[in-house]
Design a protein around this motif. Structure first.
Motif, short mmCIF file in Angstrom:
data_model
loop_
_atom_site.label_atom_id
_atom_site.label_comp_id
_atom_site.label_asym_id
_atom_site.label_seq_id
_atom_site.Cartn_x
_atom_site.Cartn_y
_atom_site.Cartn_z
N PHE A 34 0.75 -1.32 -0.12
CA PHE A 34 0.22 -0.10 -0.18
C PHE A 34 1.03 1.29 0.04
CE2 PHE A 34 -2.69 -3.15 1.75
CZ PHE A 34 -3.81 -3.51 1.47
N VAL A 35 0.19 2.49 -1.12
CA VAL A 35 1.39 3.18 -0.86
C VAL A 35 -0.04 4.76 -0.61
CG1 VAL A 35 2.47 5.30 -2.16
CG2 VAL A 35 2.48 3.11 -2.45
N ALA A 36 0.32 5.29 0.17
CA ALA A 36 -0.64 6.71 1.17
C ALA A 36 0.25 7.92 1.42
CB ALA A 36 -1.02 5.83 2.50
N ARG A 37 -0.18 8.74 1.21
CA ARG A 37 0.68 10.40 1.20
C ARG A 37 1.04 10.13 2.98
NH1 ARG A 37 -4.62 13.71 3.16
NH2 ARG A 37 -5.07 13.28 4.80
N ASP A 38 1.82 11.01 2.94
CA ASP A 38 3.23 11.16 4.16
C ASP A 38 2.54 11.65 4.98
OD1 ASP A 38 5.45 10.19 2.65
OD2 ASP A 38 6.23 12.18 2.69
N GLY A 39 3.02 10.73 6.35
CA GLY A 39 1.71 10.66 7.63
C GLY A 39 0.04 9.65 7.27
N ALA A 40 -0.17 9.46 7.19
CA ALA A 40 -1.32 8.85 6.60
C ALA A 40 -1.09 7.80 7.60
CB ALA A 40 -1.74 8.46 5.06
N PRO A 41 -2.03 7.13 8.14
CA PRO A 41 -2.28 6.10 9.08
C PRO A 41 -2.33 4.66 8.42
CG PRO A 41 -4.75 6.60 8.81
CD PRO A 41 -3.51 7.88 8.50
#
Length: 168
Positions: A34-41
């Motif tokens: 999974f890839v999410a924005r920086d700081g995303a849980p």
């Protein structure tokens, strides 16, 4: 042989449920990223690492090719200049050193370069969506797509990568 499937998921809850369903469908955790924005849980998710989020593998392959070519050319020049007992061994040895140096230097650059494959997802990720990258056997692509379409109508199928690197 595996193919890489991309899905965009709207939130963490959807991403966690998708992770659980893929595990129940017998997709190994090390094939789900999974890839999410920086700081995303990212609790409960297998986060993508530098091998999936950068151009490290492609850069290393290019560096090996270019380095070995330049090394071979240098070995030929050295063989003419020094007239060694075994010119073939000199050319092969210098080509091998060139390949190693090319791989190393290119991989250093590639590890800090964002993946071209993920460029099209940057806006969605910045908006808070989660990108699912799952590597599945060719024979199971349809099965996994149908599973996710049925259980996650909120998710968006984003395509199949035609060429998944053998590593990772």
């Amino acid at each position: 042989m595996r193919k890489r499937i991309y899905w965009l998921l709207p939130d963490l809850g959807s991403a966690r449920r998708t992770m659980d369903e893929l595990l129940l469908a017998r997709i190994a955790e090390h094939h789900v990223h999974f890839v999410a924005r920086d700081g995303a849980p990212m609790e409960g998710l297998h986060a993508a690492n530098v091998l999936q989020t950068s151009d490290l593998v492609e850069a290393a392959q290019s560096g090996a090719l270019i380095g070995s070519g330049l090394g071979a050319a240098g070995g030929v020049a050295a063989a003419f200049a020094f007239d060694p007992a075994s010119p073939a061994a000199l050319v092969i040895g210098v080509a091998a050193v060139g390949a190693m140096l090319g791989t190393w230097s290119s991989s250093m650059i590639g590890s800090s370069t964002p993946s071209r494959r993920l460029k099209r997802f940057e806006e969605a990720i910045a908006e808070g969506q989660y990108l699912l990258i799952v590597d599945v056997p060719r024979t199971r692509i349809g099965e996994i797509e149908r599973l996710l379409e049925r259980t996650h109508p909120e998710a968006h199928f984003e395509g199949v990568e035609p060429n998944v690197p053998a590593f990772p």
